[in-house]
Motif scaffolding. Structure first.
Motif, PDB file in Angstrom:
ATOM      1  N   LYS A  12       0.835  -1.206   0.000  1.00  0.00           N
ATOM      2  CA  LYS A  12       0.000   0.000   0.000  1.00  0.00           C
ATOM      3  C   LYS A  12       0.867   1.252   0.000  1.00  0.00           C
ATOM      4  O   LYS A  12       0.635   2.190  -0.775  1.00  0.00           O
ATOM      5  CB  LYS A  12      -0.939   0.009   1.200  1.00  0.00           C
ATOM      6  CG  LYS A  12      -1.865   1.220   1.234  1.00  0.00           C
ATOM      7  CD  LYS A  12      -2.776   1.197   2.434  1.00  0.00           C
ATOM      8  CE  LYS A  12      -3.728   2.360   2.504  1.00  0.00           C
ATOM      9  NZ  LYS A  12      -3.399   3.578   1.835  1.00  0.00           N
ATOM     10  N   ASP A  16       0.929   3.952  -3.051  1.00  0.00           N
ATOM     11  CA  ASP A  16       0.606   5.358  -2.790  1.00  0.00           C
ATOM     12  C   ASP A  16       1.768   6.276  -3.182  1.00  0.00           C
ATOM     13  O   ASP A  16       1.560   7.338  -3.770  1.00  0.00           O
ATOM     14  CB  ASP A  16       0.262   5.564  -1.308  1.00  0.00           C
ATOM     15  CG  ASP A  16      -1.047   4.894  -0.906  1.00  0.00           C
ATOM     16  OD1 ASP A  16      -1.828   4.503  -1.803  1.00  0.00           O
ATOM     17  OD2 ASP A  16      -1.282   4.761   0.314  1.00  0.00           O
ATOM     18  N   GLN A  28      -2.924  -1.408  -5.949  1.00  0.00           N
ATOM     19  CA  GLN A  28      -2.157  -2.243  -5.026  1.00  0.00           C
ATOM     20  C   GLN A  28      -1.903  -3.617  -5.642  1.00  0.00           C
ATOM     21  O   GLN A  28      -0.861  -4.229  -5.402  1.00  0.00           O
ATOM     22  CB  GLN A  28      -2.883  -2.372  -3.694  1.00  0.00           C
ATOM     23  CG  GLN A  28      -2.844  -1.096  -2.878  1.00  0.00           C
ATOM     24  CD  GLN A  28      -3.459  -1.262  -1.511  1.00  0.00           C
ATOM     25  OE1 GLN A  28      -3.374  -2.329  -0.920  1.00  0.00           O
ATOM     26  NE2 GLN A  28      -4.080  -0.208  -1.013  1.00  0.00           N
TER      27      GLN A  28
END
Length: 105
Positions: A12, A16, A28
């Motif tokens: 994650k 990001d 993801q």
């Protein structure tokens, strides 16, 4: 906390960060595939007996302990044959070590 939970958090964070830096959304699931591919490539290279260098991070290299004869710690009069062992060794680069050392926790 399980290892898979930490791995999921890493995926994650990476997704990001890549999205933020590139301006393009990366899922993801795609990041998981990319990370699995990198890890598999490192493992395969080490299995082949070659080293892997990642600039700014460190070196992965195969380490071999030769077969040897040792004393049995429970009965010093006996000897024990220890077979050859192979394992991966990681040596972080100076920049990585300094970043960790200088981090405020």
């Amino acid at each position: 906390v399980s290892q898979s939970r930490y791995f999921s958090q890493l995926v994650k964070l990476m997704a990001d960060t890549v999205t933020e830096q590139s301006g393009e959304k990366i899922s993801q699931k795609k990041m998981q595939i990319a990370l699995d591919t990198v890890i598999t490539a490192i493992q395969q290279t080490i299995v082949e007996g070659k080293a892997v260098r990642i600039d700014g991070f460190g070196n992965f290299e195969p380490k071999v302990y030769k077969a040897t004869t040792k004393r049995n710690p429970r009965d010093q009069s006996q000897t024990v044959e220890v077979p050859e062992r192979r394992y991966p060794k990681f040596k972080p680069c100076a920049a990585f070590k300094n970043a960790v050392k200088d981090a405020i926790v």
